[in-house]
Write a protein that holds these residues in place. Structure first.
Motif, mmCIF file in Angstrom:
data_model
loop_
_atom_site.group_PDB
_atom_site.id
_atom_site.type_symbol
_atom_site.label_atom_id
_atom_site.label_comp_id
_atom_site.label_asym_id
_atom_site.label_seq_id
_atom_site.Cartn_x
_atom_site.Cartn_y
_atom_site.Cartn_z
ATOM 1 N N LEU A 277 -87.685 10.915 1.338
ATOM 2 C CA LEU A 277 -88.030 9.550 0.709
ATOM 3 C C LEU A 277 -88.750 8.701 1.747
ATOM 4 N N ILE B 214 -92.319 9.599 2.519
ATOM 5 C CA ILE B 214 -93.147 9.153 1.450
ATOM 6 C C ILE B 214 -93.940 7.958 1.759
ATOM 7 N N VAL C 172 -91.759 6.396 -6.375
ATOM 8 C CA VAL C 172 -90.773 7.528 -6.189
ATOM 9 C C VAL C 172 -90.164 7.677 -7.533
ATOM 10 N N THR D 211 -91.154 13.172 -8.448
ATOM 11 C CA THR D 211 -91.273 13.292 -7.125
ATOM 12 C C THR D 211 -90.222 14.447 -6.666
#
Length: 217
Positions: A15, A18, A24, A139
């Motif tokens: 995460l 990203i 997300v 995601t």
């Protein structure tokens, strides 16, 4: 437990990688519940129970024969001549060995069949999950058993079960070919963009898939 912490840490790292502006969107599925509640799983469970009842009946007859010979030896053995007693003893030993072998072979065969059917259904579920994830822009779609906590709002297990049931396909065949493939509401599933690009489709959810059971839970 360490595996769950590892997965949690891995998710956190993913995460953070990203871009901040990227949305997300996470979801999770309860694979064991999907196995138990999907039509394919229910059918497999019913067939398994019928097979078990047939085997139990046959094994019970064999066990009764063994017990009958044992009782006869104990009650009448001393009254028989040596040859008769030895013949009866040989019959008892032979039937006992046959029973024990048949019991083990039957148990192994049931376990093999369970593993085989479970693996096929898990394979199909993995294909449906991938399609749901790509279609709905997730995601990541995780397995419930591998996370510490997740809000019920992102549990897509019911959607997974409904989508798989609507396909009416032979188990284990999803993702095998693009011919005749349609969306989630039809009789097949199209190959994902990742598969078309050469990515290997998931056949299970890791080594833990072999520990699941469609028909013995």
């Amino acid at each position: 437990m360490r595996q769950r912490f590892f997965i949690g840490a891995l998710v956190s790292l993913l995460l953070t990688a990203i871009p901040a502006r990227a949305e997300v969107k996470l979801a999770y599925v309860d694979v064991q519940r999907a196995l138990n509640e999907c039509d394919a799983g229910k059918k497999a469970k019913g067939e398994f129970q019928g097979r078990v009842e047939t085997l139990e009946s046959r094994l019970q007859r064999q066990q009764n024969e063994v017990q009958s010979l044992k009782d006869e030896i104990e009650k009448k053995g001393m009254l028989m001549n040596p040859d008769q007693r030895q013949s009866l003893q040989d019959q008892y030993v032979a039937k006992l060995k046959n029973f024990e072998r048949d019991y083990k072979d039957s148990k192994d065969e049931l376990q093999r069949k369970d593993n085989e059917i479970t693996a096929k259904i898990v394979h199909d579920l993995a294909q449906v999950i991938r399609t749901i994830g790509e279609r709905d822009g997730y995601t990541m779609v995780m397995e419930k058993g591998s996370i510490l906590w997740g809000t019920p709002a992102i549990d897509v297990t019911d959607q997974l079960i409904r989508s798989y049931n609507q396909m009416h396909v032979q188990i284990g065949t999803l993702g095998e070919s693009t011919r005749g493939g349609v969306g989630l509401g039809g009789g097949g599933v199209t190959r994902s963009s990742a598969e078309q690009a050469g990515a290997r489709p998931p056949s299970d959810f890791g080594s833990a898939a072999t520990k699941r059971s469609t028909i013995s839970k």
